[in-house]
Design an enzyme around this catalytic site. Structure first.
Site, PDB file in Angstrom:
ATOM      1  N   MET A 187     -63.585  15.257-106.446  1.00  0.00           N
ATOM      2  CA  MET A 187     -64.127  14.929-105.037  1.00  0.00           C
ATOM      3  C   MET A 187     -65.040  15.742-104.969  1.00  0.00           C
ATOM      4  SD  MET A 187     -60.343  15.246-102.960  1.00  0.00           S
ATOM      5  CE  MET A 187     -60.238  16.709-102.945  1.00  0.00           C
ATOM      6  N   ASP A 213     -52.726   4.443-102.007  1.00  0.00           N
ATOM      7  CA  ASP A 213     -53.866   4.911-101.612  1.00  0.00           C
ATOM      8  C   ASP A 213     -54.844   3.764-102.357  1.00  0.00           C
ATOM      9  OD1 ASP A 213     -53.596   6.839-100.135  1.00  0.00           O
ATOM     10  OD2 ASP A 213     -53.884   8.511-101.960  1.00  0.00           O
ATOM     11  N   LYS A 249     -57.962   4.382 -97.879  1.00  0.00           N
ATOM     12  CA  LYS A 249     -60.279   4.800 -96.718  1.00  0.00           C
ATOM     13  C   LYS A 249     -60.259   3.570 -96.875  1.00  0.00           C
ATOM     14  CE  LYS A 249     -60.941   9.412 -97.179  1.00  0.00           C
ATOM     15  NZ  LYS A 249     -62.084  10.065 -98.045  1.00  0.00           N
TER      16      LYS A 249
HETATM   17  N1  SAH Z   1     -54.116  13.441-107.651  1.00  0.00           N
HETATM   18  C1  SAH Z   1     -55.636  12.941-108.751  1.00  0.00           C
HETATM   19  C2  SAH Z   1     -56.976  13.820-107.368  1.00  0.00           C
HETATM   20  C3  SAH Z   1     -57.112  12.894-106.830  1.00  0.00           C
HETATM   21  S1  SAH Z   1     -58.759  13.591-105.624  1.00  0.00           S
HETATM   22  C4  SAH Z   1     -55.422  13.441-109.551  1.00  0.00           C
HETATM   23  O1  SAH Z   1     -54.583  13.901-110.790  1.00  0.00           O
HETATM   24  O2  SAH Z   1     -56.569  12.818-110.359  1.00  0.00           O
HETATM   25  C5  SAH Z   1     -59.853  12.900-106.440  1.00  0.00           C
HETATM   26  C6  SAH Z   1     -60.618  12.863-106.892  1.00  0.00           C
HETATM   27  O3  SAH Z   1     -60.142  12.807-108.434  1.00  0.00           O
HETATM   28  C7  SAH Z   1     -61.609  12.117-107.197  1.00  0.00           C
HETATM   29  O4  SAH Z   1     -63.088  12.566-106.279  1.00  0.00           O
HETATM   30  C8  SAH Z   1     -62.111  12.264-108.787  1.00  0.00           C
HETATM   31  O5  SAH Z   1     -63.094  13.308-108.371  1.00  0.00           O
HETATM   32  C9  SAH Z   1     -61.221  12.536-109.158  1.00  0.00           C
HETATM   33  N2  SAH Z   1     -60.503  11.077-109.265  1.00  0.00           N
HETATM   34  C10 SAH Z   1     -59.543  10.442-109.581  1.00  0.00           C
HETATM   35  N3  SAH Z   1     -59.273   9.539-109.924  1.00  0.00           N
HETATM   36  C11 SAH Z   1     -60.271   9.027-111.035  1.00  0.00           C
HETATM   37  C12 SAH Z   1     -61.181   8.388-112.120  1.00  0.00           C
HETATM   38  N4  SAH Z   1     -60.550   7.641-112.365  1.00  0.00           N
HETATM   39  N5  SAH Z   1     -62.364   8.266-112.586  1.00  0.00           N
HETATM   40  C13 SAH Z   1     -62.983   9.950-111.958  1.00  0.00           C
HETATM   41  N6  SAH Z   1     -62.469  10.532-110.782  1.00  0.00           N
HETATM   42  C14 SAH Z   1     -61.136  10.406-110.880  1.00  0.00           C
END
Ligand code: SAH
Length: 497
Positions: free
Chosen positions: A175, A39, A61
């Site tokens: 998100m 991703d 994306k």
């Molecule tokens: N599976 C992922 C989440 C996927 S959805 C997890 O467990 O973290 C994607 C969302 O995760 C982003 O829009 C944001 O809100 C959050 N996210 C993922 N990585 C991030 C990071 N390093 N810092 C802040 N938000 C993060």
């Protein structure tokens, strides 16, 4: 032993960004994968651990456009797995937390394809932790609730604000940054205390992490003012009033600098270790691969017998030579009467690994200095055996020839470009402050694969004049060249800018 017979697909979470939050199990999957489907938020350093013959498929994306649709991702995974390949699907954070990992698993079950999940550190708590916000705290937040703040275009948010506003625990929205006004409004209009703590965490656990704290009634303005962009977490709750910050607390000489290291994997990993001590954020991306050229045993034995001096110009040459003599069962004591010369400190260190100390290292690590300093020590009985890259420069053979010194120039490896990295290289190139080029062949790979050469202007840090010359010939401008031709020299060159 990793059993590929029983492993078809692993849905792997790689954590929120800091590559050291990768689990050992995730690393094992990556190192064994035939195919990696990854991703947008995957740190390229993680991809650099993949096998050199693994296929890398980007499924993320780019500025709002899906590269592959979810259906295409599912099909890609199933197709490769169906044809007997071991597929590793890499996702940010944890695969089952808002990553559509569940859908991918269902798709595989429907087709009878075995899979496993490898759980990763999720951003929703680690991102907060790195921001100094504990997701629970005795007496203050005894529960936490994680929501998606995402909505389909034109549709309202699918969140039950009436109930959420009554919750005591910490609220975390993923998100949600583009829908922050709707979230704040949903909570306030359902009676939540406007002065409860709130925070936004952008790029949590990454070098460019930004954290802003406020209250429910002010967080929208703060996020707008600071131009917070995805990926970001929104947190509501009085845990945001705690400040247990530790990350990026101490400023080191290269703190905040985002540096791309390109070279062979071995060299990139070695440089990364040293660079990290300077506080820099390092992205490891090897753009070249060395391929051993096998010398026949008889030839190697006779070349060794005939020579008085052996010269290595790189640590690759050293490693390949020692690998070959081991394979052929040539006793290391047959080197007892040879003078062993290296040009750089890296080759010297590589020699040390085999219990050999170099007899000669020039004061400056380039071919010309080597010749100037070694020639007075050679005579008509000397014979230099050079074990180096196939496309080595002609400075050494020319210099030895004109001084009347006998020599053999034996190629022990060839360098090939790792074209799989082209997409990754171009995807985020504008985000890097510096791009390190550590050899002429590495420089060629870099320029060959970069789509917009202008992106490199003023950013490329070259290990020395030979690499710089190659870069200039390839049309790169404003190159920064190290004064000492090794990792320390590169670090000093950046520090002194
Ligand atoms: N599976 C992922 C989440 C996927 S959805 C997890 O467990 O973290 C994607 C969302 O995760 C982003 O829009 C944001 O809100 C959050 N996210 C993922 N990585 C991030 C990071 N390093 N810092 C802040 N938000 C993060």
């Amino acid at each position: 032993m990793f059993n590929k017979e029983v492993k078809r697909v692993s849905l792997v979470g790689v954590g929120p960004g800091d590559e050291n939050l990768l689990t050992l199990k995730a690393l094992e999957c990556i190192q064994n994968a035939d195919v990696l489907v990854y991703d947008n938020l995957i740190n390229p350093t993680v991809l650099n651990k993949a096998r050199l013959d693994a296929k890398l498929i980007y499924a993320g994306k780019i500025s709002g456009n899906h590269y592959l649709t979810q259906d295409e991702i599912n099909e890609t995974i199933a197709e490769y797995a169906g044809s007997g390949e071991y597929v590793v699907r890499l996702k940010g954070g944890d695969p089952y937390i808002f990553g559509r990992g569940g859908e991918e698993a269902e798709y595989l079950i429907e087709r009878g394809i075995d899979f496993e999940t490898v759980h990763g550190v999720s951003s929703f708590y680690a991102g907060l932790g790195y921001a100094g916000i504990p997701i629970t705290f005795r007496g203050e937040a005894t529960s936490f609730h994680v929501f998606t703040g995402h909505r389909k275009k034109g549709e309202p948010l699918d969140l039950d604000f009436k109930n959420i506003a009554k919750t005591d625990g910490s609220l975390v929205f993923l998100m949600g940054i583009s829908n922050l006004p709707l979230i704040v409004n949903g909570l306030l209009s359902n009676g939540m205390n406007p002065h409860i703590g709130a925070a936004v965490v952008e790029n949590g656990t990454r070098y460019n992490q930004r954290v802003f704290r406020g209250e429910l009634c002010s967080i929208e303005d703060i996020a707008k003012r600071e131009n917070i962009v995805s990926p970001a977490l929104i947190v509501i709750g009085d845990v945001c009033k705690k400040d247990l910050s530790f990350f990026n607390k101490y400023k080191l000489p290269l703190s905040g600098k985002n540096i791309l290291l390109t070279a062979t994997r071995e060299l990139v990993e070695k440089m990364a270790k040293r660079f990290k001590e300077t506080g820099a954020n390092i992205c490891e991306m090897s753009l070249i691969v060395t391929k051993e050229i096998e010398i026949e045993k008889e030839k190697l034995v006779s070349e060794l017998n005939d020579s008085t001096h052996i010269l290595f110009t790189s640590s690759n040459g050293v490693d390949i030579f020692f690998e070959q003599i081991k394979r052929y069962g040539i006793d290391i004591r047959s080197l007892y009467n040879k003078k062993i010369c290296v040009i750089g400190s890296g080759s010297g260190e590589a020699l040390n690994k085999y219990g050999v100390n170099a007899d000669f290292i020039p004061s400056k690590f380039d071919s010309k200095s080597f010749l100037d300093e070694i020639l007075p020590k050679l005579d008509k009985d000397s014979k230099v055996l050079m074990l180096r890259a196939k496309i080595g420069s002609d400075v050494l053979p020319k210099g030895l020839k004109s001084a009347g010194i006998a020599f053999s120039d034996i190629p022990v490896y060839d360098t090939i470009i790792d074209y799989r990295k082209k997409f990754e290289l171009n995807k985020d190139i504008e985000n890097f402050d510096y791009v390190v080029a550590a050899s002429a062949s590495g420089a060629k790979a870099l320029v060959e694969m970069i789509e917009d050469k202008k992106e490199l202007s003023g950013k490329v840090v070259s290990i020395g004049p030979v690499t710089t010359k190659a870069l200039v010939e390839l049309g790169i401008e404003n190159i920064i060249t190290a004064k000492q031709y090794d990792v320390e020299g590169i670090i000093d060159a950046i520090k002194n800018l």
